[in-house]
Design an enzyme around this catalytic site. Sequence first.
Site, PDB file in Angstrom:
ATOM      1  N   LEU A 105      53.736  49.038  -8.856  1.00 46.23           N
ATOM      2  CA  LEU A 105      53.531  48.966 -10.294  1.00 46.23           C
ATOM      3  C   LEU A 105      54.538  47.961 -10.834  1.00 46.23           C
ATOM      4  CD1 LEU A 105      51.499  50.448 -12.119  1.00 46.23           C
ATOM      5  CD2 LEU A 105      53.324  51.989 -12.797  1.00 46.23           C
ATOM      6  N   ASP A 106      54.071  47.039 -11.666  1.00 42.70           N
ATOM      7  CA  ASP A 106      54.946  45.990 -12.181  1.00 42.70           C
ATOM      8  C   ASP A 106      56.156  46.572 -12.897  1.00 42.70           C
ATOM      9  OD1 ASP A 106      53.230  44.081 -11.241  1.00 42.70           O
ATOM     10  OD2 ASP A 106      52.351  43.596 -13.186  1.00 42.70           O
ATOM     11  N   TYR A 107      57.227  45.814 -12.864  1.00 46.77           N
ATOM     12  CA  TYR A 107      58.470  46.165 -13.557  1.00 46.77           C
ATOM     13  C   TYR A 107      58.218  46.539 -15.011  1.00 46.77           C
ATOM     14  CZ  TYR A 107      62.925  45.036 -15.950  1.00 46.77           C
ATOM     15  OH  TYR A 107      64.046  45.058 -16.741  1.00 46.77           O
ATOM     16  N   THR A 109      55.361  47.429 -16.469  1.00 43.57           N
ATOM     17  CA  THR A 109      54.276  48.385 -16.692  1.00 43.57           C
ATOM     18  C   THR A 109      54.779  49.812 -16.571  1.00 43.57           C
ATOM     19  OG1 THR A 109      52.723  46.794 -15.731  1.00 43.57           O
ATOM     20  CG2 THR A 109      51.956  49.062 -15.936  1.00 43.57           C
ATOM     21  N   ARG A 225      46.763  41.410 -16.399  1.00 43.15           N
ATOM     22  CA  ARG A 225      47.460  40.501 -17.299  1.00 43.15           C
ATOM     23  C   ARG A 225      46.791  39.124 -17.313  1.00 43.15           C
ATOM     24  NH1 ARG A 225      53.526  41.808 -15.131  1.00 43.15           N
ATOM     25  NH2 ARG A 225      54.184  40.386 -16.776  1.00 43.15           N
TER      26      ARG A 225
END
Length: 288
Positions: A105-107, A109, A225
């Site tokens: 999971l993105d930083y 998000t 994104r």
Amino acid sequence: DNALVQRSDFEMNAIASSPCLVEEDVKADDKTVTTVPQWRPRRMEADTINIIHCCDEYIAINKPFDMRIDSGRHGEKADEPNVMDIVRSMTTKSVAPELRLCHQLDYATSGIMLLGIGRKATARAGRLFEARKTKKLYTALFTGILAQPGTIVTCDAPVCQHPENPFQMMVGDKHQVWGSADKKRKRHSGPASTHITVLDIGSFQDQAVTKVLLKPLTGRRHQLRIHALHLGHPIVGDATYTNDIQSPRMMLAALSLHLPFDDRPPLNLSVPDPFDPSRLPGLSLSSS
């Protein structure tokens, strides 16, 4: 189940007011590359990680936004709060060393993250992600008005690793962009598809926004994104792909996750919607 966890939730103060990079540095070809030359003040409130599911094989959490998932490949970010260290501190001594990430999971998000307890459980969940058998739903705020509530939009633009920035992605065919480059340079690239349902329209901090439900059918890096950007309505607060560093966070959250195991009951996980006007000051929606 709760015997695995010492506390139901863990609060860690991250009050440092020094600035921090919007996105972390990444390693590329043995060189550290600063991904975005833009700065946003570090959050001033306490970071909280809530455990939403706990059993003998899995722990699921509601990941805060702007938090790393680990301390880096060589521990170079050990001084920053990260998911793995916090969750390990919440579990028993026997469970802590067995915790492993089932997915990424993105930083920036927030939302659902699943951790496996032991290699076997982690691998079982990992196979479901790789085979695209999981069902994931995200919610986000897009800049501007994409469409009226109830509209469904499908974006099938291919996603490709950016040739000039190893952290960023872009819309493009990997073969046209990279030619005969080795597979390593084409990683994370390929066909991508996202179903987008318009939930509501309104404004955030006096700027028009569209609230959407996102269903990724593929799992390319930064796919949601990039598809939002491709449609002309980037995600509010996405400082990696826009110049929006005024928003308090990137408005993207993993809302629900379904894992249909063959040899155990399925996991159906969900977290509260962070983009409800009652939870997000400055947000106004037409239905509320």
